[in-house]
Write an enzyme that holds these catalytic residues in place. Structure first.
Site, PDB file in Angstrom:
ATOM      1  N   LYS A   5      -3.408  13.098   2.267  1.00 23.74           N
ATOM      2  CA  LYS A   5      -3.108  13.839   1.170  1.00 23.74           C
ATOM      3  C   LYS A   5      -3.748  13.378  -0.190  1.00 23.74           C
ATOM      4  CE  LYS A   5       1.664  14.740   2.733  1.00 23.74           C
ATOM      5  NZ  LYS A   5       3.034  14.560   2.144  1.00 23.74           N
ATOM      6  N   GLU A  63     -12.710  10.014  -0.944  1.00 23.68           N
ATOM      7  CA  GLU A  63     -11.086   9.484  -0.801  1.00 23.68           C
ATOM      8  C   GLU A  63     -10.692   8.966  -2.043  1.00 23.68           C
ATOM      9  OE1 GLU A  63      -8.989   8.545   1.053  1.00 23.68           O
ATOM     10  OE2 GLU A  63      -9.485   7.575   2.804  1.00 23.68           O
ATOM     11  N   ASP A  64      -9.391   8.792  -2.241  1.00 25.59           N
ATOM     12  CA  ASP A  64      -8.772   8.361  -3.559  1.00 25.59           C
ATOM     13  C   ASP A  64      -8.942   6.842  -3.343  1.00 25.59           C
ATOM     14  OD1 ASP A  64      -7.220   8.238  -0.964  1.00 25.59           O
ATOM     15  OD2 ASP A  64      -5.266   8.497  -2.309  1.00 25.59           O
ATOM     16  N   ASP A  67      -8.729   0.692   0.581  1.00 21.29           N
ATOM     17  CA  ASP A  67      -7.849  -0.497   0.711  1.00 21.29           C
ATOM     18  C   ASP A  67      -8.247  -1.435   1.667  1.00 21.29           C
ATOM     19  OD1 ASP A  67      -5.577  -2.276   0.692  1.00 21.29           O
ATOM     20  OD2 ASP A  67      -4.117  -0.921   0.583  1.00 21.29           O
ATOM     21  N   GLY A  92      -9.827  -0.776   4.356  1.00 22.17           N
ATOM     22  CA  GLY A  92     -11.342  -0.034   4.848  1.00 22.17           C
ATOM     23  C   GLY A  92     -11.347   0.634   6.137  1.00 22.17           C
ATOM     24  N   THR A 138      -9.152   3.076   7.358  1.00 23.77           N
ATOM     25  CA  THR A 138      -9.570   4.565   7.085  1.00 23.77           C
ATOM     26  C   THR A 138     -10.811   5.035   7.034  1.00 23.77           C
ATOM     27  OG1 THR A 138      -7.359   4.676   6.491  1.00 23.77           O
ATOM     28  CG2 THR A 138      -8.659   6.696   6.292  1.00 23.77           C
ATOM     29  N   LYS A 164      -9.957  -1.689  -3.637  1.00 24.63           N
ATOM     30  CA  LYS A 164      -9.371  -2.703  -3.864  1.00 24.63           C
ATOM     31  C   LYS A 164     -10.377  -3.887  -3.654  1.00 24.63           C
ATOM     32  CE  LYS A 164      -4.753  -2.013  -3.463  1.00 24.63           C
ATOM     33  NZ  LYS A 164      -3.742  -2.170  -2.442  1.00 24.63           N
ATOM     34  N   ASP A 174       0.366   7.830  -3.667  1.00 26.08           N
ATOM     35  CA  ASP A 174       1.837   7.838  -3.548  1.00 26.08           C
ATOM     36  C   ASP A 174       2.357   6.137  -3.009  1.00 26.08           C
ATOM     37  OD1 ASP A 174       0.953   8.160  -0.797  1.00 26.08           O
ATOM     38  OD2 ASP A 174       2.784   8.378  -0.270  1.00 26.08           O
TER      39      ASP A 174
HETATM   40  C1  PRP Z   1      -4.324   6.237   1.884  1.00 30.69           C
HETATM   41  C2  PRP Z   1      -5.514   6.447   1.288  1.00 30.69           C
HETATM   42  C3  PRP Z   1      -6.514   6.205   2.077  1.00 30.69           C
HETATM   43  C4  PRP Z   1      -6.072   5.096   3.067  1.00 30.69           C
HETATM   44  C5  PRP Z   1      -6.826   3.963   2.639  1.00 30.69           C
HETATM   45  O1  PRP Z   1      -3.987   7.259   2.892  1.00 30.69           O
HETATM   46  O2  PRP Z   1      -5.512   8.085   0.796  1.00 30.69           O
HETATM   47  O3  PRP Z   1      -6.839   7.422   2.861  1.00 30.69           O
HETATM   48  O4  PRP Z   1      -4.769   5.039   2.711  1.00 30.69           O
HETATM   49  O5  PRP Z   1      -6.158   2.672   2.936  1.00 30.69           O
HETATM   50  P1  PRP Z   1      -7.238   1.861   4.019  1.00 30.69           P
HETATM   51  O6  PRP Z   1      -8.212   1.520   3.414  1.00 30.69           O
HETATM   52  O7  PRP Z   1      -6.417   0.590   4.244  1.00 30.69           O
HETATM   53  O8  PRP Z   1      -7.221   2.482   5.423  1.00 30.69           O
HETATM   54  P2  PRP Z   1      -2.421   7.175   3.347  1.00 30.69           P
HETATM   55  O9  PRP Z   1      -2.454   6.780   4.661  1.00 30.69           O
HETATM   56  O10 PRP Z   1      -1.581   6.431   2.523  1.00 30.69           O
HETATM   57  O11 PRP Z   1      -2.078   8.782   3.459  1.00 30.69           O
HETATM   58  P3  PRP Z   1      -1.999   9.928   2.333  1.00 30.69           P
HETATM   59  O12 PRP Z   1      -3.322   9.874   1.644  1.00 30.69           O
HETATM   60  O13 PRP Z   1      -1.522  10.886   3.135  1.00 30.69           O
HETATM   61  O14 PRP Z   1      -0.780   9.262   1.426  1.00 30.69           O
END
Ligand code: PRP
Length: 176
Positions: free
Chosen positions: A46, A101-102, A105, A107, A109, A133, A160
């Protein structure tokens, strides 16, 4: 700030700073893709929906928007698996794909998504992330990056905490 929500420690990135940086990113993307028929933008739900809406409205090159929803079982843990909750509506073969992507973190995802999309034979594949990050050691390059931030939990502008604070207009640091 007196009217800050009690969950929040401070505003890390203001509305004005976000607006300015998003404008710069849109300019850079518009320039880089100026000769391209269209960009196929993929927003990662999201979290990316607000950033994507602001970014795409400032692009000066043709583009279409699609979304994927991924879940990483929470950014609070180092656990692991990423899964697709909602996939794209169309094939992306031969398209110039830009992932939006927002936050990057750990990496994982982005790395997972990159692998999946690369396997679908796009003409090109790049990434735009609003936040990264500082601890991130992602092997996937972030071609367009808004801000590097310290390793703290941030909310707002799409991000969020347990689905709270996602629509704040600024990016704020949560209290520990
Ligand atoms: C968050 C964010 C990225 C991901 C990054 O999504 O939107 O997609 O985490 O984290 P990573 O680099 O450690 O993988 P989240 O899973 O919280 O879902 P959301 O966007 O629906 O809140």
């Amino acid at each position: 700030m007196s009217n800050l929500h009690p969950d929040l420690a401070r505003i890390m990135i203001t509305v004005e700073e976000i607006q300015e940086r998003v404008g710069e990113l849109a300019d850079q993307i518009s320039e880089d893709y100026s000769g391209v028929e269209r960009i196929y933008i993929i927003g990662v739900l999201k979290g990316a929906f607000i950033f994507l809406a602001d970014l795409t409205r400032q692009l000066r090159v043709p583009h279409v928007v699609d979304f994927m929803a991924l879940s990483s079982y929470g950014r609070t843990t180092v656990s692991g698996a990423v899964r697709i909750v909602m996939d794209l509506r169309e094939p992306i073969e031969g398209q110039h794909v830009l992932i939006v992507e927002d936050i990057v973190d750990s990496g994982q995802t982005l790395s997972y998504l990159h692998n999946i999309l690369r396997g679908r034979s796009p003409a090109s594949l790049k990434t735009c992330a609003l936040l990264q990050k500082e601890r991130n050691k992602s092997d996937v390059p972030i071609d367009y990056l808004g801000f590097r931030i310290p390793d703290v939990w941030v909310v707002g502008y799409g991000l969020d905490f347990a689905d709270k604070h996602r629509t704040l207009p600024y990016i704020a640091e949560m209290k520990k």
